[in-house]
Design a protein around this motif. Structure first.
Motif, PDB file in Angstrom:
ATOM      1  N   PHE A 121     -13.065 -15.364  26.984  1.00  0.00           N
ATOM      2  CA  PHE A 121     -11.666 -15.356  27.413  1.00  0.00           C
ATOM      3  C   PHE A 121     -11.222 -16.714  27.950  1.00  0.00           C
ATOM      4  O   PHE A 121     -10.174 -17.243  27.570  1.00  0.00           O
ATOM      5  CB  PHE A 121     -11.441 -14.271  28.476  1.00  0.00           C
ATOM      6  CG  PHE A 121     -10.008 -14.129  28.885  1.00  0.00           C
ATOM      7  CD1 PHE A 121      -9.155 -13.296  28.177  1.00  0.00           C
ATOM      8  CD2 PHE A 121      -9.499 -14.828  29.969  1.00  0.00           C
ATOM      9  CE1 PHE A 121      -7.824 -13.160  28.540  1.00  0.00           C
ATOM     10  CE2 PHE A 121      -8.178 -14.689  30.349  1.00  0.00           C
ATOM     11  CZ  PHE A 121      -7.329 -13.866  29.630  1.00  0.00           C
TER      12      PHE A 121
ATOM     13  N   VAL B 231      -1.044 -11.672  27.902  1.00  0.00           N
ATOM     14  CA  VAL B 231      -2.323 -11.092  27.486  1.00  0.00           C
ATOM     15  C   VAL B 231      -2.116  -9.612  27.222  1.00  0.00           C
ATOM     16  O   VAL B 231      -1.524  -8.898  28.028  1.00  0.00           O
ATOM     17  CB  VAL B 231      -3.400 -11.284  28.573  1.00  0.00           C
ATOM     18  CG1 VAL B 231      -4.723 -10.679  28.122  1.00  0.00           C
ATOM     19  CG2 VAL B 231      -3.558 -12.756  28.919  1.00  0.00           C
ATOM     20  N   LYS B 232      -2.621  -9.195  26.082  1.00  0.00           N
ATOM     21  CA  LYS B 232      -2.504  -7.783  25.698  1.00  0.00           C
ATOM     22  C   LYS B 232      -3.891  -7.292  25.285  1.00  0.00           C
ATOM     23  O   LYS B 232      -4.614  -7.985  24.567  1.00  0.00           O
ATOM     24  CB  LYS B 232      -1.518  -7.682  24.523  1.00  0.00           C
ATOM     25  CG  LYS B 232      -1.340  -6.286  23.981  1.00  0.00           C
ATOM     26  CD  LYS B 232      -0.374  -6.322  22.799  1.00  0.00           C
ATOM     27  CE  LYS B 232      -0.354  -5.000  22.076  1.00  0.00           C
ATOM     28  NZ  LYS B 232       0.485  -5.062  20.880  1.00  0.00           N
ATOM     29  N   ARG B 233      -4.236  -6.109  25.750  1.00  0.00           N
ATOM     30  CA  ARG B 233      -5.523  -5.522  25.334  1.00  0.00           C
ATOM     31  C   ARG B 233      -5.473  -5.212  23.848  1.00  0.00           C
ATOM     32  O   ARG B 233      -4.465  -4.753  23.336  1.00  0.00           O
ATOM     33  CB  ARG B 233      -5.804  -4.246  26.099  1.00  0.00           C
ATOM     34  CG  ARG B 233      -6.390  -4.497  27.440  1.00  0.00           C
ATOM     35  CD  ARG B 233      -7.407  -3.375  27.756  1.00  0.00           C
ATOM     36  NE  ARG B 233      -8.017  -3.641  29.031  1.00  0.00           N
ATOM     37  CZ  ARG B 233      -9.167  -4.299  29.154  1.00  0.00           C
ATOM     38  NH1 ARG B 233      -9.809  -4.712  28.100  1.00  0.00           N
ATOM     39  NH2 ARG B 233      -9.673  -4.516  30.342  1.00  0.00           N
ATOM     40  N   ASP B 234      -6.566  -5.493  23.201  1.00  0.00           N
ATOM     41  CA  ASP B 234      -6.715  -5.217  21.777  1.00  0.00           C
ATOM     42  C   ASP B 234      -7.926  -4.298  21.625  1.00  0.00           C
ATOM     43  O   ASP B 234      -8.656  -4.073  22.586  1.00  0.00           O
ATOM     44  CB  ASP B 234      -6.924  -6.545  21.037  1.00  0.00           C
ATOM     45  CG  ASP B 234      -6.673  -6.462  19.547  1.00  0.00           C
ATOM     46  OD1 ASP B 234      -6.223  -5.412  19.067  1.00  0.00           O
ATOM     47  OD2 ASP B 234      -6.930  -7.467  18.858  1.00  0.00           O
TER      48      ASP B 234
ATOM     49  N   LEU C  89      -4.077 -13.224  23.292  1.00  0.00           N
ATOM     50  CA  LEU C  89      -3.355 -14.141  24.164  1.00  0.00           C
ATOM     51  C   LEU C  89      -2.258 -14.785  23.329  1.00  0.00           C
ATOM     52  O   LEU C  89      -2.517 -15.226  22.199  1.00  0.00           O
ATOM     53  CB  LEU C  89      -4.283 -15.223  24.709  1.00  0.00           C
ATOM     54  CG  LEU C  89      -5.366 -14.767  25.675  1.00  0.00           C
ATOM     55  CD1 LEU C  89      -6.555 -14.207  24.931  1.00  0.00           C
ATOM     56  CD2 LEU C  89      -5.792 -15.913  26.544  1.00  0.00           C
TER      57      LEU C  89
ATOM     58  N   PHE D  87      -8.898  -8.951  23.655  1.00  0.00           N
ATOM     59  CA  PHE D  87      -7.557  -9.308  24.103  1.00  0.00           C
ATOM     60  C   PHE D  87      -6.857 -10.172  23.071  1.00  0.00           C
ATOM     61  O   PHE D  87      -7.493 -10.867  22.284  1.00  0.00           O
ATOM     62  CB  PHE D  87      -7.630 -10.116  25.404  1.00  0.00           C
ATOM     63  CG  PHE D  87      -8.430  -9.455  26.479  1.00  0.00           C
ATOM     64  CD1 PHE D  87      -7.838  -8.541  27.335  1.00  0.00           C
ATOM     65  CD2 PHE D  87      -9.781  -9.737  26.634  1.00  0.00           C
ATOM     66  CE1 PHE D  87      -8.567  -7.927  28.334  1.00  0.00           C
ATOM     67  CE2 PHE D  87     -10.520  -9.131  27.629  1.00  0.00           C
ATOM     68  CZ  PHE D  87      -9.909  -8.219  28.476  1.00  0.00           C
TER      69      PHE D  87
ATOM     70  N   HIS E 274      -7.270 -14.424  19.472  1.00  0.00           N
ATOM     71  CA  HIS E 274      -8.043 -13.255  19.904  1.00  0.00           C
ATOM     72  C   HIS E 274      -9.171 -13.720  20.825  1.00  0.00           C
ATOM     73  O   HIS E 274      -9.765 -14.773  20.593  1.00  0.00           O
ATOM     74  CB  HIS E 274      -8.632 -12.513  18.698  1.00  0.00           C
ATOM     75  CG  HIS E 274      -7.586 -11.855  17.853  1.00  0.00           C
ATOM     76  ND1 HIS E 274      -7.042 -10.636  18.178  1.00  0.00           N
ATOM     77  CD2 HIS E 274      -6.978 -12.250  16.720  1.00  0.00           C
ATOM     78  CE1 HIS E 274      -6.139 -10.306  17.262  1.00  0.00           C
ATOM     79  NE2 HIS E 274      -6.082 -11.274  16.367  1.00  0.00           N
TER      80      HIS E 274
END
Length: 144
Positions: free
Chosen positions: A65, A5-8, A14, A12, A59
């Motif tokens: 989420f 998971v990366k912050r956007d 995934l 996020f 996304h």
């Protein structure tokens, strides 16, 4: 299975970081064929997944989420099932199907036979059906 998971900007991203597709390719499942490409595309479309440079991703926002994570996991599982279409698996399944059919019809056979031809080259055969006094070629023509 692992999900990264990366912050956007607005939520996020995934991703599987390319693991599923890479694993399939290493296992001998060529995803370049038309049928497998279509199966892959149908699967990712059905779960709202995207592919970039071999990585599956989706996304998500804080509100959706859990749903997006679920979709990614389900897509990863479904895509991983393409392993069963790998050439070695299909070949083994076909071999077993032929063997079962021959057994069901009480047809004598030999597996893994090697014959040397007139040229001197060896030829391997998965199945050889020997001639028989009881069963002639007429039997096969009448029972297809």
């Amino acid at each position: 299975m692992q999900i990264y998971v990366k912050r956007d900007n607005d939520g996020f991203v995934l991703t599987d970081d390319g693991y599923i597709i890479s694993d399939l390719q290493i296992s001998g499942c060529n995803l370049e064929g038309e049928t497998r490409k279509n199966l892959l595309q149908q699967t990712i479309n059905g779960f709202g997944i995207h592919i970039k440079e071999g990585a599956l991703f989706i996304h998500a926002t804080a509100d959706n989420f859990a749903l997006k994570k679920h979709n990614l996991v389900q897509a990863m599982l479904a895509i991983n099932d393409l392993f069963y279409t790998a050439t070695s698996i299909v070949k083994n399944l076909f071999f077993e199907d032929v063997q079962s059919w021959l057994n069901m019809h009480n047809i004598r056979y030999i597996t893994g036979a090697k014959f040397t031809g007139k040229s001197g080259y060896d030829h391997m055969f998965d199945f050889v059906i020997p001639a028989s006094q009881k069963i002639s070629g007429t039997y096969f023509r009448n029972h297809q």
